[in-house]
Design a protein around this motif. Sequence first.
Motif, short mmCIF file in Angstrom:
data_model
loop_
_atom_site.label_atom_id
_atom_site.label_comp_id
_atom_site.label_asym_id
_atom_site.label_seq_id
_atom_site.Cartn_x
_atom_site.Cartn_y
_atom_site.Cartn_z
N SER A 34 0.80 -1.27 -0.01
CA SER A 34 0.16 -0.16 0.11
C SER A 34 0.92 1.27 0.08
O SER A 34 1.77 1.38 0.58
N ASP A 35 0.44 2.29 -0.68
CA ASP A 35 1.03 3.72 -0.83
C ASP A 35 1.26 4.19 1.03
O ASP A 35 2.09 4.71 1.13
N GLU A 36 0.02 3.95 1.39
CA GLU A 36 -0.01 4.52 2.66
C GLU A 36 0.80 3.93 3.64
O GLU A 36 1.59 4.60 4.40
N GLY A 37 1.15 2.55 3.59
CA GLY A 37 2.10 1.84 4.42
C GLY A 37 3.64 2.35 3.85
O GLY A 37 4.52 2.42 4.73
N ARG A 38 3.89 2.54 2.59
CA ARG A 38 5.07 2.90 2.25
C ARG A 38 5.58 4.21 2.92
O ARG A 38 6.51 4.42 3.26
N GLU A 39 4.38 5.16 2.74
CA GLU A 39 4.89 6.47 3.26
C GLU A 39 4.97 6.34 4.83
O GLU A 39 5.74 7.18 5.32
N ARG A 40 4.39 5.51 5.57
CA ARG A 40 4.27 5.50 7.13
C ARG A 40 5.81 4.89 7.19
O ARG A 40 6.37 5.54 8.25
N LEU A 41 6.36 3.92 6.58
CA LEU A 41 7.39 3.57 6.96
C LEU A 41 8.66 4.46 6.49
O LEU A 41 9.63 4.52 7.28
N LYS A 42 8.48 5.28 5.23
CA LYS A 42 9.54 6.29 5.08
C LYS A 42 9.63 7.29 6.24
O LYS A 42 10.43 7.61 6.64
N ALA A 43 8.24 7.72 6.74
CA ALA A 43 8.17 8.92 7.62
C ALA A 43 8.63 8.33 8.97
O ALA A 43 9.33 9.20 9.62
N GLY A 44 8.12 7.11 9.17
CA GLY A 44 8.59 6.68 10.61
C GLY A 44 9.99 6.36 10.75
O GLY A 44 10.62 6.56 11.81
N ILE A 45 10.66 5.53 10.06
CA ILE A 45 11.96 5.14 10.12
C ILE A 45 12.92 5.48 8.95
O ILE A 45 14.11 5.13 8.92
N GLY A 46 12.28 6.12 7.82
CA GLY A 46 13.24 6.65 7.02
C GLY A 46 13.76 5.69 6.05
O GLY A 46 14.75 5.57 5.52
N VAL A 47 12.94 4.48 5.73
CA VAL A 47 13.36 3.57 4.69
C VAL A 47 12.58 3.52 3.79
O VAL A 47 11.42 3.52 3.75
N ASP A 48 13.25 2.94 2.37
CA ASP A 48 12.28 2.67 1.46
C ASP A 48 11.90 1.16 1.13
O ASP A 48 12.85 0.29 1.70
N CYS A 49 11.02 0.72 0.36
CA CYS A 49 10.56 -0.52 0.14
C CYS A 49 10.96 -0.99 -1.19
O CYS A 49 11.23 0.04 -2.22
N VAL A 50 10.95 -2.20 -1.29
CA VAL A 50 11.21 -2.98 -2.64
C VAL A 50 10.36 -3.78 -2.79
O VAL A 50 9.32 -4.01 -2.39
#
Length: 282
Positions: A34-50
């Motif tokens: 999910s886009d929301e989850g990707r954004e949450r992860l990026k904002a929360g701990i600064g990592v990108d998804c693959v």
Amino acid sequence: MTRIALLGAGGKMGVRLARNLQNSPYEVAHVEVSDEGRERLKAGIGVDCVERDVALADADVVIMAVPDRLIGKIAHTFIDRVKPGTAIIMLDAAAPHAGELPERKDITYFVTHPCHPPIFNDETDPEARKDFFGGVKAKQHIVCALMQGPEEHYALCEAIARTIYKPVMRSHRCTVEHIAIMEPALSETIGATLCLALREATDEAVRRGVPRQAAVDFMLGHLNIELAIAFEQFPEGRFSDGALYAIAQARPQIFREGWLERIFDPAAVKQSVDEICNPKAA
């Protein structure tokens, strides 16, 4: 270095795990649809998804931080994409105990679940005392089960479990059936239900005129000592004669005879996990 594919990395539980895996001795590929989850992860701990297939191709371990009802369904979609010897870690026993997992003999299935920080603890840090879920500041115990796979994978997966749930005190080795008995039967069917009953009883006292804060303080204070007595955390503690009389009078009014046997019956536990994994059939 052990390579981990973290599925559901942007969910509430996934972010918790991703945060604890940072600066660990593991190489982590984060997967979130999910886009929301990707954004949450990026904002929360600064990592990108693959992309999932990229993460799975090199993974030694796959952690499924996804809802119970989706574990089996999602596992079927990628089971052919992981290499032989891959360990798949699940955070709940419902899907494994319900028989929802795909069959594949050359991989490992491992289940782990947090006990959550205990009521009786030695935490002094104010933040730790408010970490009721665990995995942030408060110490907790965990349970683990090697469902299938080589024995050496138990140590590998337990070490990862200690990392994702840190700080960890005791780690208990159990079977998948043991964990299913503890959740849902012990902790939810009984524990959560009785907790809500205690809240309803407190609300009823308030409805009958007791000041709300007095009722809450009275109930929580008494639960502290009553649980300490019941679970032998207060060896010199005893229920008073009046309390024992009240308990004897109340039990047949509150509980039906044979309630424990019915809830812990293996068929009842199996039905419960089946319904968790397939809610529409419930």
